[in-house]
Design a protein around this motif. Structure first.
Motif, PDB file in Angstrom:
ATOM      1  N   PRO A 179     -16.176   6.152   1.485  1.00 16.29           N
ATOM      2  CA  PRO A 179     -16.778   7.465   1.244  1.00 16.29           C
ATOM      3  C   PRO A 179     -16.948   7.779  -0.235  1.00 16.29           C
ATOM      4  O   PRO A 179     -17.800   8.555  -0.603  1.00 16.29           O
TER       5      PRO A 179
ATOM      6  N   PRO B  25     -15.353  11.234   9.093  1.00 18.16           N
ATOM      7  CA  PRO B  25     -16.368  10.394   9.720  1.00 18.16           C
ATOM      8  C   PRO B  25     -17.062  11.130  10.856  1.00 18.16           C
ATOM      9  O   PRO B  25     -16.464  11.998  11.492  1.00 18.16           O
ATOM     10  N   GLU B  26     -18.280  10.782  11.101  1.00 16.10           N
ATOM     11  CA  GLU B  26     -19.097  11.392  12.150  1.00 16.10           C
ATOM     12  C   GLU B  26     -19.009  12.913  12.123  1.00 16.10           C
ATOM     13  O   GLU B  26     -18.630  13.549  13.111  1.00 16.10           O
TER      14      GLU B  26
ATOM     15  N   ASP C 274      -9.531   6.794  11.283  1.00 15.07           N
ATOM     16  CA  ASP C 274      -8.994   7.992  11.920  1.00 15.07           C
ATOM     17  C   ASP C 274      -9.320   8.058  13.409  1.00 15.07           C
ATOM     18  O   ASP C 274      -8.558   8.558  14.203  1.00 15.07           O
ATOM     19  N   GLU C 275     -10.468   7.535  13.742  1.00 18.81           N
ATOM     20  CA  GLU C 275     -10.906   7.646  15.118  1.00 18.81           C
ATOM     21  C   GLU C 275      -9.932   7.008  16.092  1.00 18.81           C
ATOM     22  O   GLU C 275      -9.815   7.426  17.223  1.00 18.81           O
TER      23      GLU C 275
ATOM     24  N   ALA D 148     -19.509   6.638   6.784  1.00 17.94           N
ATOM     25  CA  ALA D 148     -18.144   6.707   6.289  1.00 17.94           C
ATOM     26  C   ALA D 148     -17.132   6.569   7.417  1.00 17.94           C
ATOM     27  O   ALA D 148     -16.130   7.254   7.458  1.00 17.94           O
ATOM     28  N   ALA D 149     -17.420   5.698   8.359  1.00 19.53           N
ATOM     29  CA  ALA D 149     -16.499   5.551   9.485  1.00 19.53           C
ATOM     30  C   ALA D 149     -15.115   5.171   9.003  1.00 19.53           C
ATOM     31  O   ALA D 149     -14.952   4.330   8.149  1.00 19.53           O
ATOM     32  N   GLU D 150     -14.146   5.810   9.570  1.00 19.37           N
ATOM     33  CA  GLU D 150     -12.786   5.560   9.126  1.00 19.37           C
ATOM     34  C   GLU D 150     -11.877   5.293  10.295  1.00 19.37           C
ATOM     35  O   GLU D 150     -12.209   5.539  11.441  1.00 19.37           O
TER      36      GLU D 150
ATOM     37  N   ALA E 102      -1.878  10.332  -0.766  1.00 21.66           N
ATOM     38  CA  ALA E 102      -2.645   9.671  -1.818  1.00 21.66           C
ATOM     39  C   ALA E 102      -4.139   9.908  -1.610  1.00 21.66           C
ATOM     40  O   ALA E 102      -4.871  10.178  -2.560  1.00 21.66           O
ATOM     41  N   GLN E 103      -4.584   9.851  -0.359  1.00 21.70           N
ATOM     42  CA  GLN E 103      -6.006  10.093  -0.080  1.00 21.70           C
ATOM     43  C   GLN E 103      -6.407  11.517  -0.460  1.00 21.70           C
ATOM     44  O   GLN E 103      -7.454  11.742  -1.067  1.00 21.70           O
TER      45      GLN E 103
ATOM     46  N   ARG F  50     -17.507  15.646  14.880  1.00 18.04           N
ATOM     47  CA  ARG F  50     -16.217  16.292  14.615  1.00 18.04           C
ATOM     48  C   ARG F  50     -16.376  17.791  14.392  1.00 18.04           C
ATOM     49  O   ARG F  50     -15.416  18.546  14.507  1.00 18.04           O
TER      50      ARG F  50
ATOM     51  N   ALA G 261       0.830  -1.203   0.000  1.00 18.03           N
ATOM     52  CA  ALA G 261       0.000   0.000   0.000  1.00 18.03           C
ATOM     53  C   ALA G 261       0.864   1.253   0.000  1.00 18.03           C
ATOM     54  O   ALA G 261       0.603   2.217  -0.718  1.00 18.03           O
TER      55      ALA G 261
ATOM     56  N   LEU H 284      -5.673   2.559  -1.658  1.00 19.69           N
ATOM     57  CA  LEU H 284      -5.855   3.704  -0.774  1.00 19.69           C
ATOM     58  C   LEU H 284      -6.151   3.183   0.622  1.00 19.69           C
ATOM     59  O   LEU H 284      -7.218   2.639   0.872  1.00 19.69           O
ATOM     60  N   LEU H 285      -5.216   3.361   1.515  1.00 24.57           N
ATOM     61  CA  LEU H 285      -5.475   2.984   2.905  1.00 24.57           C
ATOM     62  C   LEU H 285      -6.425   4.005   3.489  1.00 24.57           C
ATOM     63  O   LEU H 285      -6.314   5.188   3.229  1.00 24.57           O
ATOM     64  N   LYS H 286      -7.349   3.525   4.280  1.00 25.37           N
ATOM     65  CA  LYS H 286      -8.295   4.465   4.890  1.00 25.37           C
ATOM     66  C   LYS H 286      -7.733   4.971   6.206  1.00 25.37           C
ATOM     67  O   LYS H 286      -7.101   4.227   6.959  1.00 25.37           O
ATOM     68  N   GLY H 287      -8.014   6.215   6.488  1.00 21.81           N
ATOM     69  CA  GLY H 287      -7.698   6.755   7.801  1.00 21.81           C
ATOM     70  C   GLY H 287      -6.211   6.887   8.078  1.00 21.81           C
ATOM     71  O   GLY H 287      -5.398   6.919   7.172  1.00 21.81           O
ATOM     72  N   ASP H 288      -5.920   6.975   9.342  1.00 19.12           N
ATOM     73  CA  ASP H 288      -4.555   7.241   9.765  1.00 19.12           C
ATOM     74  C   ASP H 288      -4.000   6.084  10.571  1.00 19.12           C
ATOM     75  O   ASP H 288      -4.719   5.176  10.953  1.00 19.12           O
TER      76      ASP H 288
ATOM     77  N   SER I 197      -6.291  14.566  13.182  1.00 21.08           N
ATOM     78  CA  SER I 197      -5.001  14.110  12.664  1.00 21.08           C
ATOM     79  C   SER I 197      -4.637  14.960  11.452  1.00 21.08           C
ATOM     80  O   SER I 197      -5.474  15.688  10.914  1.00 21.08           O
TER      81      SER I 197
ATOM     82  N   MET J 268      -6.859  14.501   8.414  1.00 23.02           N
ATOM     83  CA  MET J 268      -8.218  14.992   8.652  1.00 23.02           C
ATOM     84  C   MET J 268      -8.252  16.512   8.647  1.00 23.02           C
ATOM     85  O   MET J 268      -9.202  17.127   8.195  1.00 23.02           O
TER      86      MET J 268
ATOM     87  N   ARG K  92      -6.284  -1.739   9.358  1.00 24.90           N
ATOM     88  CA  ARG K  92      -6.382  -1.040   8.069  1.00 24.90           C
ATOM     89  C   ARG K  92      -6.149  -1.991   6.905  1.00 24.90           C
ATOM     90  O   ARG K  92      -6.066  -1.562   5.756  1.00 24.90           O
TER      91      ARG K  92
ATOM     92  N   GLN L 193      -7.410  18.384  17.749  1.00 25.91           N
ATOM     93  CA  GLN L 193      -7.977  17.062  17.985  1.00 25.91           C
ATOM     94  C   GLN L 193      -8.076  16.241  16.698  1.00 25.91           C
ATOM     95  O   GLN L 193      -8.489  15.094  16.723  1.00 25.91           O
TER      96      GLN L 193
ATOM     97  N   THR M 150      -7.654   9.340  18.216  1.00 21.96           N
ATOM     98  CA  THR M 150      -8.264  10.156  19.250  1.00 21.96           C
ATOM     99  C   THR M 150      -8.821   9.286  20.358  1.00 21.96           C
ATOM    100  O   THR M 150      -8.659   9.565  21.527  1.00 21.96           O
TER     101      THR M 150
ATOM    102  N   THR N 297       0.758   7.844   2.405  1.00 25.08           N
ATOM    103  CA  THR N 297      -0.542   7.204   2.224  1.00 25.08           C
ATOM    104  C   THR N 297      -1.668   8.225   2.387  1.00 25.08           C
ATOM    105  O   THR N 297      -2.687   8.143   1.703  1.00 25.08           O
ATOM    106  N   VAL N 298      -1.449   9.196   3.268  1.00 28.45           N
ATOM    107  CA  VAL N 298      -2.445  10.251   3.443  1.00 28.45           C
ATOM    108  C   VAL N 298      -2.437  11.166   2.224  1.00 28.45           C
ATOM    109  O   VAL N 298      -3.476  11.620   1.749  1.00 28.45           O
TER     110      VAL N 298
END
Lengths: 340, 441, 362
Positions: free
Chosen positions: B439, C164-165, B376-377, B372-374, C213-214, C169, B273, B294-298, C178, C181, B314, C176, B380, C210-211
């Protein structure tokens, strides 16, 4: 959907409770240290219990009286007990067997001057409004004028206004209080302090001169600090973003610039203000006001330890409280503080 | 690196089975946790698991590239092996000597042999010292007296790195970024080290300057027989300079392989990836968007990394075992170690395991989070996991990261060549279901 | 001002324009210069840059630090607020000239018709205001809507950029979020008023690959959806190859090559472009040759070298006769349709060097 705000509120509440708790703890520590300094340091300096007790007696070095004082004051007890009695006195009052009649010192008992045979607390209560009036009025003047001049200078950097105001500010910072104070006195003469509750107008007019004198020094300092903070902030990326949104310049400056620029000023203001509350020694002296500073001077010159101790504790209290307020204001301004 | 390098006794050719020459640096189970403390009492509430069990060798004369995204622990690792930081656990051996917990005094002679080059050519040079002073510092610190005197030696070094020796008395601010990085290199080389650890040596530099420095490092290696460990986030640079490459993710090495093997047939899904995400300077390949995974999120937080395989949250190939059992770093091909239960371009090590995705979809439907939950959460949430009320919530988003799978990945071919047969197909079944959650339609 | 469109385009023809028609392209920059008065002298950050961009198209501006690419973009947005900035030339946005039209008019267009996203989303977002509040602010500057409607719009945008959400957010603060985001939120803020021009200044440089690319994927999708024109400023040739239809290569405040991405990547005409291509390690091939860096360092913008600014670093500076590279500044000249280059070498010489000396080594 409702949970996040609740969670956030809990976090904020927890933050406030933590800070208040820390403030109380700090006050206890400060009082203990103050106590130790006044009661322990003289002993380390070679004084005996007798000579210490003698300080409370005035000019009658009768050994019996000294022994009685020693006993009644508990000077022969271990320090922690003395401290405990002291704290207890603040809460419930104290009683001293002194001479023929017992002397009562009502709660809150911040000590008793054996030299003037007076309780300390009522005197402090008399004087706090004087110092408070002086400090609050001066603070309002210097914050408003200092910030206003600083912001305009920063936005018009290099302009005529900027150069003039920064020149004046430099002079203001450089001139010592007793000099400007004396000049003002010579020009306008002196007024008597009138309590606010008696006549607010007379109160204000009696204080205008000391306010302005005191504010001159600080507003010069604050103008320079504001200007520097503003210049830095207006170069930040988020200011560029605010402009890129198409915001009007005034909104960019006030909403996005000023709020950040003034944040560091909160800390400095908290400290300056707290120090003034502990006694604007020189100003009070110059204008012959009977405030806390004058009281402290009086205590020092007559070697009346309870007086000095009383003022010190009150000053420390103000500093701790102002610090607490600064922390809370900070948290209100900066989400990174309250949410991390 | 280049043909020139291949002429030098290329240790990479010996394979990574340990039968090669005695390694210069031997790292075994290296761990570094930074404690997180709270309150005045500094009570420990957790730890950032920056580096969590690394085992690898660096062989004399080779260049080991270390690559990964921010927060993967690569810089911490560099500081551990140079002993700028003390490891929490594990073992670091340099030339057979254990330096893991060696005291500062005993380390001092070792410092001659291990040198470090830093990323920031501005911050790492003292602005009040002349270039001569900066490059000559190691001699003073180590009490070394070069034959012709320090000045002559420093000037020789300046010339070696392509700077004018007459600039001996100039200050760092008089040099450009690339020249400053050369000064940093000259300082690192002053005492003829055996191992040079370079942490992002070119990432602060402009493209044209970057190439100059890369070439310089290359030349110096040939001339002085240096061994490099080069830490970088740029996979193109790493491909160019390295003999072997370690790919890190969340404090672990997920893949360690010879360059050719790694870039032509990456085996860890993360590596794949990562490589596919690098934009290729070739507009004609733009249409081939299907190449991209495309990896989702972080990246999840290193404070509470996922259980089992750290990438499973992921990963589009994740199965149940991935969430429970950490895959060991195994040699699956000559010179190719991978930590994965279901490697690409290789045999599945846990065939027939139930895919994690199905599981995740049930969780999602009951949890009914935003469509579209990712992933990223995770970051946090993890930080708040100490609060009891947050812990329940922690499960949901973490689980819902599972379907973070682009539909394209089904036919994804490995970057660089076309033999993506086995790995690509294995993943084909699961993502189609999940992709509706993505998404993008 | 907009009435003068036709007349002014005459002047614009003096500089080579990739468009032959009478009226301007959606975004048309003519001979833009941005100079700064400093204590050390006049810094010519941008010195005569021209280009056209149609709606729905993406222009990549490539260059190293100090080449003037960011200054150009801030110039288009009218964000050079310093009194020391001297801005010249013309910027036509949808038939309206911006440099002469006064700051208040440009302010109204900013955030409305043209929007910008920046390199470091953490410092570009205000730390004291929630993400939602900042997006709402951007919306309400240009739209007379109540807070509730604006909030709805902000949440819709957050959702659209893949946060998301978004309801939850919305309340969060930048710290808060990333990195990835944050940049999504920044994009949501820029696009909240459906701008027709989006300028992205190194939008992915601070992000992991990777980010990145997104985010590139997101920008591409949004452009397709809204049909806006995008100016992508970057130092990364990989990024422009991904996303740009046409390319502008800047060096020392001037454009030295301009053309479609295909032309610039496969038939580059300027030695500096060759240098950039040769400097770049490639992920997509096993490289056996050394990199071919550009020697020396970028020039000072106060004392730009005489003649061709690139001549001190150019390996071919002596190819053209009569020392012309040191005495005369080369102007952009058309190489083929829509492909321009500013080099004194003849086209034959350049093509020979490219095909025989440079291309085989890349």
């Amino acid at each position: 959907m409702t949970r996040p705000p609740a969670r956030r509120r809990t976090a904020v509440a927890a933050y406030i409770i933590r800070r208040v708790f820390a403030a109380v703890l700090l006050l206890l520590v400060v009082s203990a240290v103050t106590f130790a300094i006044f009661f322990l340091v003289p002993r380390l300096g070679g004084q005996t219990l007798d000579s210490m007790a003698a300080q409370y007696v005035g000019k009658s070095p009768d050994p019996d009286v000294i022994a009685a004082v020693k006993k009644n004051l508990g000077l022969d007890q271990p320090l922690y007990l003395q401290y405990w009695h002291f704290i207890k006195g603040i809460v419930v009052g104290a009683e001293y067997q002194f001479g023929p009649d017992p002397v009562t010192c009502n709660a809150p008992c911040f000590g008793y001057s054996f030299k003037t045979h007076t309780e300390i607390w009522p005197q402090l209560v008399d004087r706090i409004p004087v110092t408070l009036s002086l400090a609050v009025g001066a603070a309002v003047i210097w914050v408003i004028s200092g910030v206003a001049i600083g912001v305009v200078s920063a936005l018009k950097r290099g302009s005529f206004f900027d150069r003039i105001s920064m020149g004046v500010a430099l002079a203001g910072v450089s001139l010592p209080m007793f000099f400007t104070g004396l000049v003002v006195l010579a020009l306008f003469g002196n007024g008597e302090y009138v309590p606010f509750t008696d006549d607010p107008v007379a109160w204000a007019s009696s204080l205008v001169l000391p306010w302005c004198t005191l504010a001159l020094l600080y507003s010069a300092l604050y103008a320079r600090l504001t200007r520097a903070g503003m210049l830095e902030t207006m170069g930040e990326d988020y200011i560029r973003t605010a402009r890129a949104k198409g915001l009007k310049e005034r909104k960019v400056v006030v909403k996005h610039g000023l709020r950040s620029a003034l944040t560091p000023l909160v800390t400095i203001f908290g400290m300056d203000f707290a120090l003034l509350l502990g006694g604007a020694v020189i100003t009070e002296r110059v204008f012959s006001f009977q405030g806390l500073g004058a009281f402290a001077i009086q205590g020092v010159t007559t070697a009346d330890l309870p007086k000095v101790m009383g003022v010190t504790l009150v000053a420390a209290f103000f500093i701790v409280i102002c610090n607490l307020l600064v922390d809370l204001v900070y948290a209100a301004i900066d989400p990174r503080v309250r949410l991390s | 690196m280049t043909e020139l390098k291949k002429k030098t006794p290329a240790p990479a050719a010996a394979g990574s089975d340990g039968s090669g020459p005695e390694p210069l640096l031997k790292v075994d189970g290296l761990v570094k946790h930074f404690p997180i403390t709270k309150g005045i009492l500094k009570r420990k509430v957790g730890a950032v698991q920056a580096v969590d069990g690394l085992t690898f060798d660096v062989r004399p004369g080779e260049t080991l590239g270390v690559v990964g995204e921010s927060g993967c622990g690569k810089s911490t690792m560099g500081r551990l092996v140079t002993r700028l930081l003390e490891p929490t656990g594990g073992k670091v051996e340099f030339q057979g000597r254990d330096i893991t917990h060696m005291s500062a005094g005993k380390l001092r002679p070792m410092r001659r042999d291990i040198q470090m080059i830093f990323q920031d050519p501005y911050g790492s040079l003292n602005p009040r010292h002349t270039v001569g002073g900066i490059v000559g510092t190691p001699f003073r610190l180590q009490g070394v007296k070069p034959q012709d005197g320090v000045k002559a030696e420093v000037q020789r070094l300046l010339e070696l790195v392509g700077l004018n020796p007459e600039h001996y008395n100039r200050y760092p601010h008089e040099f450009s970024g690339g020249q400053r990085q050369r000064i940093g290199i000259a300082r690192a080389l002053a005492l003829k080290p055996k191992l040079v650890v370079a942490d992002e040596p070119v990432s602060a530099l402009d493209v044209s300057i970057q190439a100059q420095v890369v070439n310089l490092l290359d030349d110096l290696q040939d001339e002085l027989g240096l061994t490099y460990m080069i830490i970088a986030h740029d996979l193109s640079v790493i491909r160019h300079v390295s003999d072997r490459i370690a790919v890190m993710y969340l404090g672990k090495i997920v893949e360690l392989a010879d360059r050719k093997s790694l870039y032509e047939a990456p085996m860890h899904p993360y590596t794949k990836a990562l490589m596919s995400a690098v934009p290729v300077p070739d507009p004609r390949r733009r249409g081939a968007k299907s190449d991209r995974i495309l990896l989702k999120g972080d990246v999840p937080s290193p404070i509470s990394p996922p259980t089992g395989c750290r990438f499973h949250t992921r990963c589009w190939k994740a199965t149940k075992i991935c969430g429970t059992t950490e895959p060991p770093l195994l040699q699956l091909k000559t010179g190719h170690q991978v930590a994965c239960h279901h490697p690409e371009n290789g045999e599945d090590l846990a065939p027939g395991d139930a895919p994690l995705v199905a599981d995740v979809i049930t969780v999602k439907s009951t949890a009914a989070t935003a469509p579209a939950a990712e992933a990223d959460e995770a970051g946090t949430v993890a930080e708040e996991a100490t609060e009891p009320e947050a812990s329940a919530e922690a499960a949901a988003p973490e689980a819902s990261e599972g379907p973070a799978t682009p539909e394209e990945s089904a036919e994804a071919a490995p970057d660089g060549d076309g033999d993506g047969e086995s790995g690509g197909k294995a993943s084909a079944a699961t993502p189609s279901e999940a992709s509706e959650d993505s998404p993008k339609e | 001002m907009s009435g003068a469109t036709k007349k002014d385009s005459q002047a614009a023809d003096a500089v080579p324009a990739p468009r032959s028609g009478d009226d301007h392209a959606f975004l048309s920059v003519r001979n833009l210069s941005v100079h700064f008065d400093t204590d050390d002298g006049l810094v010519k950050s941008v010195d005569g840059v021209s280009f056209d961009l149609e709606a729905g198209q993406t222009l990549g501006i490539v260059g190293e630090s100090g080449s003037g690419k960011s200054v150009t973009s801030l110039g288009i947005m009218g964000l050079h607020t310093s009194e020391r900035a001297r801005i010249g030339g013309e910027i036509w946005l949808d038939g309206e000239e911006l440099i002469g039209s006064g700051p208040e008019r440009v302010r109204k267009l900013r955030g409305q018709k043209m929007a910008m996203i920046f390199q470091d989303p953490l410092s570009a977002l205000h730390p004291y205001y929630s993400i939602g509040a900042q997006i709402v602010e951007a919306h309400r500057v240009h739209n007379k809507v109540d807070k509730k409607t604006a909030r709805k719009r902000a949440i819709e945008m957050l959702d659209r950029v893949g946060i998301p959400e978004p309801h939850r957010r919305y309340e969060d603060y930048p710290h808060q979020f990333s990195g990835g985001m944050r940049q999504r939120a920044m994009i949501a803020m820029a696009l909240v008023n459906n701008p027709q021009l989006l300028i992205a200044d190194e939008p992915t440089t601070a992000l992991d690959v990777t980010v990145q690319a997104q985010i590139l994927d997101l920008i591409r999708d949004l452009q397709k959806e809204f049909g806006s024109a995008v100016v992508m400023i970057t130092h990364d040739l990989g990024v422009v190859a991904e996303i740009a239809d046409s390319l502008l290569v800047m060096y020392a405040g001037r454009c030295i090559e301009r053309g479609t991405a295909e032309k610039v990547f496969y038939e580059p005409q300027h030695p500096y472009t060759w240098g950039l291509l040769g400097s770049m390690p490639r992920i997509d091939r096993e490289q056996t040759e050394r990199l071919i860096p550009v020697k020396g360092s970028p020039p000072s913008l106060i004392n730009v070298p005489s003649g061709c600014a690139f001549h001190p670093r150019c390996p071919y500076a002596d190819v053209p006769p009569d020392n012309i590279t040191r005495t005369e500044r080369p102007e952009l000249q058309q190489v083929s349709d829509g492909h321009y280059s500013a080099c004194h070498m003849s086209r034959e010489q350049r093509e020979r060097i490219w095909t025989e000396e440079i291309a085989p080594k890349l």
